[in-house]
Design an enzyme around this catalytic site. Structure first.
Site, PDB file in Angstrom:
ATOM      1  N   GLY A  11       0.815  -1.209   0.000  1.00  0.00           N
ATOM      2  CA  GLY A  11       0.000   0.000   0.000  1.00  0.00           C
ATOM      3  C   GLY A  11       0.848   1.258   0.000  1.00  0.00           C
ATOM      4  O   GLY A  11       2.081   1.203   0.007  1.00  0.00           O
ATOM      5  N   ARG A  35       0.756 -10.784   0.126  1.00  0.00           N
ATOM      6  CA  ARG A  35       0.189 -12.009  -0.426  1.00  0.00           C
ATOM      7  C   ARG A  35      -0.044 -11.862  -1.930  1.00  0.00           C
ATOM      8  O   ARG A  35       0.222 -12.784  -2.710  1.00  0.00           O
ATOM      9  CB  ARG A  35      -1.125 -12.350   0.282  1.00  0.00           C
ATOM     10  CG  ARG A  35      -0.937 -12.904   1.686  1.00  0.00           C
ATOM     11  CD  ARG A  35      -2.240 -13.166   2.379  1.00  0.00           C
ATOM     12  NE  ARG A  35      -2.975 -11.931   2.649  1.00  0.00           N
ATOM     13  CZ  ARG A  35      -4.091 -11.860   3.363  1.00  0.00           C
ATOM     14  NH1 ARG A  35      -4.618 -12.962   3.878  1.00  0.00           N
ATOM     15  NH2 ARG A  35      -4.691 -10.706   3.575  1.00  0.00           N
ATOM     16  N   CYS A 142      -3.781   9.360  10.716  1.00  0.00           N
ATOM     17  CA  CYS A 142      -3.314  10.629  10.153  1.00  0.00           C
ATOM     18  C   CYS A 142      -4.169  11.805  10.608  1.00  0.00           C
ATOM     19  O   CYS A 142      -3.642  12.841  11.051  1.00  0.00           O
ATOM     20  CB  CYS A 142      -3.262  10.549   8.632  1.00  0.00           C
ATOM     21  SG  CYS A 142      -4.803  10.052   7.828  1.00  0.00           S
TER      22      CYS A 142
END
EC number: 1.2.1.103
Length: 330
Positions: A11, A35, A142
């Site tokens: 990501g 994965r 965040c």
């Protein structure tokens, strides 16, 4: 050298974490996992990392002193047993940030509540001493990072605040959905969470202030701006004095200029850095304080803060590998 592994490195947060760790003078990356992309070179997923000799694996066994869990919310509590006791852990998900009652309110039932108290909330400006001694750290969200840093100095002046957040497209992660494709995402100012945002719980827990979020997606790729309002009948000098608690913080910059290009915090001027820019305005006529906070959601709001926490956990100067200025212009 600190041996580091990143679980779930495909990501945006994971990719930025790999980039920062690769440049860190005291770190050797021993594993990055995915994965979906197991066996592929890292630059196939993160093109900016071309030349970095790493491949994704799908193993649970690796040699590491610190393991970063850069996985979706709800996943860390399911896989935590694979790593407990083998290394220090920094969890990037929301799974261990909140005490159990707040987790239940914002996320639902927790699958591993007995582990929550073992994690330290990883906001160095508030918990530096505890992080230095920690084996398990929960990296803050965040939006929570920006809001807590802005609101914490004023926590004794108010018990509630309105928080208006403008967030970038990367804050939504790399998930594929129709709302994120360019024709739908470009040029938007879209309210996507008008109330009860999950990061409110972190603000309540860390400041004691009931913060009501309204979150907007805006047409920027990275960065966020928190604009916080609360009732205040004191002086401008008092507001400034409260913010000076951060005067010696290595990654908090106070923006108090009366002229020039930047009079208030703007995410444009923190991109690519671990800085949080904080400023304020005093609306005396309406008895309001307005506090503003800008961060790069992927760095101070994610991977950079994780590296800052790692530095503290291993007795390093917390600026190591992070002591650089933002990219400009962007």
């Amino acid at each position: 050298m600190i041996k580091a592994a990143v679980v779930g490195a495909s990501g945006y947060i994971g990719g930025e974490l790999v980039r920062l760790l690769a440049m860190h003078p005291e770190v050797e990356i021993t594993a990055i996992t995915s994965r979906r992309f197991a066996g592929q070179k890292v630059h196939k997923v993160h093109p900016n990392l071309r030349g970095l000799d790493l491949r994704f694996t799908n193993t649970k066994e690796f040699d590491a002193d610190v393991i970063f869990l850069a996985v979706p919310h709800g996943t860390s509590m399911e896989i935590i047993d694979d790593y407990l006791g083998s290394a220090k852990i920094i969890d990037m998900s929301a799974d261990f940030r909140l005490r159990e009652d707040l987790y239940r309110e914002y996320y639902g039932e927790h699958k591993r509540p007995e582990l929550i108290e073992e994690f330290v909330y990883g906001l160095p400006e508030l918990h530096r001493k505890e992080i230095r001694k920690a084996e398990l750290v929960a990296n803050p969200g965040c939006n929570a990072t920006a809001t807590i840093l802005a609101l914490y100095p004023f926590r004794e002046l108010t018990d509630e605040a309105i928080v208006d957040l403008k967030v970038s497209s990367s804050a939504g992660g790399r998930r594929e959905n129709v709302a994120s494709i360019h024709p739908e995402r470009s040029h938007v100012v879209r309210v996507y969470k008008p109330y009860h945002h999950r990061h409110e719980g972190e603000v309540i827990q860390e400041t004691g202030v009931k913060a009501a979020f309204t979150v907007h997606s805006v047409d920027i790729i990275r960065g966020l701006l928190a604009t916080i309002y609360f009732r205040f009948e004191g002086s401008t000098r008092e507001l400034l004095r409260k913010l000076l608690v951060y005067k010696d913080e290595p990654f908090v910059r106070l923006v108090t200029d009366k002229g020039g290009l930047q009079r208030f915090p703007d995410p444009k001027y923190v991109i690519g850095s671990n800085f949080a820019d904080i400023g304020f305005a005093h609306d005396e006529e309406n008895s309001r304080a307005i506090v503003l906070s800008a961060i790069d959601n992927l760095i101070k709001g994610g991977s950079g803060q994780a590296v800052q926490n790692m530095n503290l956990m291993f007795g390093l100067d917390e600026r190591t590998g992070l002591n650089y200025y933002p990219v400009y212009p962007v």
